[in-house]
Each structure stands twice: as C-alpha cells, then as structure tokens.
Write an enzyme that holds these catalytic residues in place. Structure first.
Site: not given
Ligand code: R5P
Length: 330
Positions: A55, A114, A210, A212
């Site tokens: 399984d 993260r 940055k 997100r």
């Molecule tokens: C986030 O704060 C980490 O330090 C990296 O910048 C992040 O995990 C990178 O992820 P990705 O390649 O998906 O942008």
C-alpha cells in the site's frame, strides 16, 4: 563535482567516544552524498533495507546490531519532502527501538524551513512541527546545514550543530578571479548569509528588495548598493522555482552589473527552474550537493556543484569524538 575543505578528516583517537562505535545510515534522499561521507570517513553505510508495503507504506529492517552505537542518519528532507521526512522518522524509530547509544539526524537540507513563522492568521509553523516530529521519533541531536532561518535551531530542545557552507563557497569564488566583486543578498533576510561570504572575500554587499505575489512568482522591486560595472555574486540559501534568482539577475543586469553569478546552498530546482536561470543571463550557478540534482536538470555549462561531504564528515567525526565543531569555522 568539486569537494574542498582544508581540514583533513581523521579519527584522532585522543578522546574515545563515550557513545560506542560510529555507524552511518542513510535514507533514500541523497545516496551519493551519503556515500561520499562514508568514503571520507572510511566507515561503511549500514543498509536500513528500506522497502515498501504493497500500500506504499515505508518499512525498514536494520540487519546489523545498533545496540550502544553512535549512529548518524543522513537524510536531507528534500522533495519529495513528505516521503523523505517519513523515511527519517521511521529510521529514527527503528534505531531507538534497537537500543542505539546515541542517534544524530544529519539533515543537510531542512524541508518546511520556509514556514518558520506565521505571516497570516490561522497558519501553521510547519518548521517547528517538523522539529517536534524529528525529536519525538528518536533524534538525540541534529547536524544541520545552512538553515533558511537560524531561529529554527531553537525549535529543537536537543543539541544542534548548524554548519555553514560559506567557506567552501568563498574558496571556490576566489579561484574565479572576479573583478570588482559585489556580494548580493536577495532580501534583508539573506543579509547574514551574504555577509558571511562577503567578509571572506572582503567585498561590499548589495541588497535586493523583493515581493512575492504567489508561491512561484516574485517581483524584485529594487536593488540597493554598488552593482554597476561590477561582478555580482548573489548568495542564496535555496533555489526552488528560480523565480527570486532570475528576477534579481534581471534587475542586476538592468542596473549595469558586468557579470551575475549565483551561489546557493540547496539546489531544490523544481519545474523549469534551470530554464528560468538560463533565460535570466546568469553566468554560473554554484550550488552544493546537499540536495541531489536530477540528471535531466543538470547542465554542466551552467551549474557547478561543490561537495559538502568533507564538511559533514569532519563535523560527524568531531561530534563522535566530543570535539569542538565551531573550530571548523575558525
Ligand atoms: C526565501 O526567502 C528563500 O531565501 C529563497 O529566496 C527562496 O526560497 C527561493 O525560492 P524561489 O527559487 O522559488 O524563488
């Protein structure tokens, strides 16, 4: 594969380990790294005989006696992260029930790192939950490498050693003879990591800022620092989708950077991350072997892999012999 660490690994015999003989066991997450550590230490890998029930459930059967021994379980919790975590828990449980003297979980890449804090109401802190599970399963201590956030060490109530790959990375960068070098942190959270490399190379630091917009979409709003006409090395912990790095590389080129290189510890490289990096005009991506790169994603023209096996092997022998691990970085 490049593996460099100036300190040779050797059993000193000066301080006999109170924990019995050193044993190495690996899950299935990174067999090549485990083998490199085993070769370096000249200690064979004990086969946990990982297998699946029909399984899909995981089972292990450790053939050799582990009673009273000092056992190190090598398992980065890289994708598929849930599978690799579950393997780790089950191996740890088997070792505890086999009366191992002491068990160290060697986790060179820590999945769920993260999610180490709540950014919205009603969210989990998964990195803490994973820490609870690892100790509950039977780890007496941990050996970790470049955690996404240093605070995660504090999620463990057992001893941890947190290693840095940045000397290895800095030594490699020195061989490239870069001109007018600037080390770039992708965001404020990566400042200490970038500083570790910049200090060794005596280079200035620049910062990205940055935002997100989704799990795989990143917008680089600004870069502050001296990057025009300079060779820029972005120091990252993880490359997952490649979104952060590719957008930052674009921003650096837009601001007149001469060359852009990336140094990232953990090459998780999901989906088309490598293609994204190629499109972003990145000259070289330097990573470690904390996480294996699938052959179809490995482009030797673009990616250089530095081995952390010598560093991990040295730390393992020091933990085994009760010697200082921090001396490794002095
Ligand atoms: C986030 O704060 C980490 O330090 C990296 O910048 C992040 O995990 C990178 O992820 P990705 O390649 O998906 O942008």
């Amino acid at each position: 594969m490049i593996g460099r660490l100036t300190t040779a690994v050797e059993f000193t015999g000066e301080e006999a380990s109170p924990w019995g003989a050193l044993k190495l066991i690996a899950g299935s997450a990174n067999p090549d790294l485990a083998q490199r550590i085993s070769d370096r230490l000249d200690v064979p890998l004990t086969d946990p005989r990982l297998r699946r029930f029909p399984d899909g459930e995981i089972n292990v059967k450790i053939e050799d006696s582990m009673r009273g021994h000092d056992v190190f379980v090598i398992q980065p919790t890289s994708p598929p992260v849930n599978e690799h975590l579950m393997e780790l828990f089950i191996i740890l449980d088997a070792l505890r029930r086999a009366s191992a003297g002491r068990v160290t979980a060697v986790v060179p890449y820590y999945g769920y790192a993260r999610k180490e804090r709540k950014t919205q109401p009603r969210e989990p802190i998964s990195a803490k939950l994973v820490a609870n599970f690892i100790t509950l399963a039977g780890a007496d201590r941990l050996l970790l490498l470049d955690l996404h956030a240093e605070a995660i060490e504090g999620f463990f109530d057992v001893p941890t050693d947190h290693l840095s790959p940045h000397r290895i990375i800095a030594e490699y960068l020195l061989t490239l003879q870069l001109q007018h070098l600037t080390v770039v942190a992708p965001d404020a959270g990566g400042g200490r990591r970038a500083e570790a490399v910049a200090n060794q190379l005596q280079a200035p630091i620049a910062f990205g800022y940055k935002r997100r917009s989704s799990d795989d979409e990143v917008e680089v709003i600004a870069v502050s620092g001296d990057v025009k006409g300079r060779d820029c090395v972005v120091v990252e912990d993880i490359i997952t989708t490649g979104g952060t790095i590719s957008k930052l590389a674009q921003a650096l080129h837009n601001q007149g950077a001469r060359r852009v290189l990336i140094a990232a510890t953990h090459p998780v490289l999901t989906g088309d991350a490598v293609e994204r990096l190629k499109r972003a005009n990145v000259e070289q991506v330097i990573v470690t072997d904390s996480v294996p790169i699938a052959p179809e994603k490995f482009d030797p023209e673009l990616v250089t892999v530095l081995s952390v096996a010598p560093l991990l092997a040295e730390a393992i022998i020091r933990v085994h012999e009760n010697r200082s691990v921090s001396e490794l970085f002095s």
